[in-house]
Scaffold this motif. Structure first.
Motif, PDB file in Angstrom:
ATOM      1  N   UNK A 158       0.837  -1.206   0.000  1.00  0.00           N
ATOM      2  CA  UNK A 158       0.000   0.000   0.000  1.00  0.00           C
ATOM      3  C   UNK A 158       0.875   1.260   0.000  1.00  0.00           C
ATOM      4  N   UNK A 159       1.852   1.299   0.910  1.00  0.00           N
ATOM      5  CA  UNK A 159       2.736   2.472   0.964  1.00  0.00           C
ATOM      6  C   UNK A 159       3.584   2.574  -0.298  1.00  0.00           C
ATOM      7  N   UNK A 160       4.031   1.458  -0.798  1.00  0.00           N
ATOM      8  CA  UNK A 160       4.835   1.482  -2.024  1.00  0.00           C
ATOM      9  C   UNK A 160       4.015   2.013  -3.198  1.00  0.00           C
ATOM     10  N   UNK A 161       2.735   1.681  -3.248  1.00  0.00           N
ATOM     11  CA  UNK A 161       1.872   2.197  -4.318  1.00  0.00           C
ATOM     12  C   UNK A 161       1.737   3.717  -4.216  1.00  0.00           C
ATOM     13  N   UNK A 162       1.618   4.228  -2.990  1.00  0.00           N
ATOM     14  CA  UNK A 162       1.560   5.681  -2.801  1.00  0.00           C
ATOM     15  C   UNK A 162       2.861   6.309  -3.298  1.00  0.00           C
ATOM     16  N   UNK A 163       3.993   5.724  -2.925  1.00  0.00           N
ATOM     17  CA  UNK A 163       5.286   6.257  -3.349  1.00  0.00           C
ATOM     18  C   UNK A 163       5.374   6.321  -4.875  1.00  0.00           C
ATOM     19  N   UNK A 164       4.900   5.287  -5.535  1.00  0.00           N
ATOM     20  CA  UNK A 164       4.957   5.261  -6.992  1.00  0.00           C
ATOM     21  C   UNK A 164       3.994   6.287  -7.595  1.00  0.00           C
ATOM     22  N   UNK A 165       2.803   6.465  -6.996  1.00  0.00           N
ATOM     23  CA  UNK A 165       1.878   7.497  -7.485  1.00  0.00           C
ATOM     24  C   UNK A 165       2.474   8.892  -7.342  1.00  0.00           C
ATOM     25  N   UNK A 166       3.352   9.065  -6.371  1.00  0.00           N
ATOM     26  CA  UNK A 166       4.008  10.355  -6.148  1.00  0.00           C
ATOM     27  C   UNK A 166       5.176  10.597  -7.114  1.00  0.00           C
ATOM     28  N   UNK A 167       5.472   9.609  -7.952  1.00  0.00           N
ATOM     29  CA  UNK A 167       6.596   9.746  -8.880  1.00  0.00           C
ATOM     30  C   UNK A 167       7.928   9.386  -8.253  1.00  0.00           C
ATOM     31  N   UNK A 168       7.894   8.753  -7.089  1.00  0.00           N
ATOM     32  CA  UNK A 168       9.136   8.334  -6.440  1.00  0.00           C
ATOM     33  C   UNK A 168       9.656   7.084  -7.136  1.00  0.00           C
ATOM     34  N   UNK A 169      10.970   6.941  -7.155  1.00  0.00           N
ATOM     35  CA  UNK A 169      11.587   5.803  -7.823  1.00  0.00           C
ATOM     36  C   UNK A 169      12.419   4.995  -6.847  1.00  0.00           C
ATOM     37  N   UNK A 170      12.453   3.698  -7.095  1.00  0.00           N
ATOM     38  CA  UNK A 170      13.203   2.766  -6.255  1.00  0.00           C
ATOM     39  C   UNK A 170      14.349   2.181  -7.053  1.00  0.00           C
ATOM     40  N   UNK A 171      15.523   2.120  -6.430  1.00  0.00           N
ATOM     41  CA  UNK A 171      16.668   1.426  -6.995  1.00  0.00           C
ATOM     42  C   UNK A 171      16.836   0.156  -6.163  1.00  0.00           C
ATOM     43  N   UNK A 172      16.567  -1.028  -6.733  1.00  0.00           N
ATOM     44  CA  UNK A 172      16.684  -2.268  -5.955  1.00  0.00           C
ATOM     45  C   UNK A 172      18.043  -2.444  -5.278  1.00  0.00           C
TER      46      UNK A 172
END
Length: 192
Positions: free
Chosen positions: A148-162
């Motif tokens: 759920x939190x990760x989906x919010x982060x992605x909606x905000x345009x935040x990016x993850x580097x594995x």
């Protein structure tokens, strides 16, 4: 009986969105805040639920930080009803975590899930961080399984580097320790 008396005198900066008010903490927030933190589903990605004393202490500390520096973890209420639904804000990343900077975060009561409130509050927080504080980037950290939190982060345009996935040293050994970091950079250069 809970009142709308601030937890600490003073008026911290407020943020407003179309539907939400991010504001200082009030006495009337303590009961709903304690209930939110005692909910195992809300706290599913934290090591434990909090008792009333722990919740009250956290709200008092959040209010102290808001007053001291002008930003932090704001209480979130629905403007149309005045209902307290949780918190959102910015805070320096914990020293024990392998990142420097400021992180955005949110935690809402279950009844507020699915209405877009977390994304709306987080957008206001990011705008404040970039426009008012001049931050060059803002992070968001969570347990890897917290979709759920990760989906919010992605909606905000935040990016993850594995490559930046990490085991959170502030969490006891176990499945909740695996964590992810998301980042978003300011759209314009930070203020000098």
């Amino acid at each position: 009986m809970a009142t709308d008396t601030p937890l600490d005198p003073g008026a911290p900066r407020e943020l407003r969105t179309e539907r939400l008010l991010l504001r200082g903490w009030r006495e009337s927030d303590l009961g709903p805040w304690a209930a939110l933190n005692a909910d195992p589903e809300v706290r599913a990605y934290f090591p434990e639920v909090l008792d009333r004393a722990q919740s009250e202490a956290s709200a008092a500390e959040f209010q102290r930080q808001l007053l001291a520096r002008g930003w932090g973890w704001w209480a979130v209420e629905v403007r149309a009803t005045g209902e307290f639904i949780g918190f959102a804000g910015l805070d320096p990343v914990d020293e024990e975590v392998p990142f420097d900077g400021v992180e955005a975060g949110w935690r809402l009561t279950r009844s507020a899930w699915g209405h877009g409130y977390a994304t709306e509050a987080a957008r206001a927080v990011l705008a404040f961080g970039f426009e008012e504080l001049g931050l060059p980037e803002i992070l968001a950290l969570c347990a890897a399984g917290n979709l759920r939190s990760r989906a919010v982060m992605e909606r905000l345009g935040m990016e993850r580097d594995p490559a930046e996935d990490f085991d959170d040293p502030t969490v006891p050994e176990g499945p909740l320790r695996a964590s992810v970091a998301y980042r978003v950079r300011a759209a314009v250069p930070p203020r000098p």
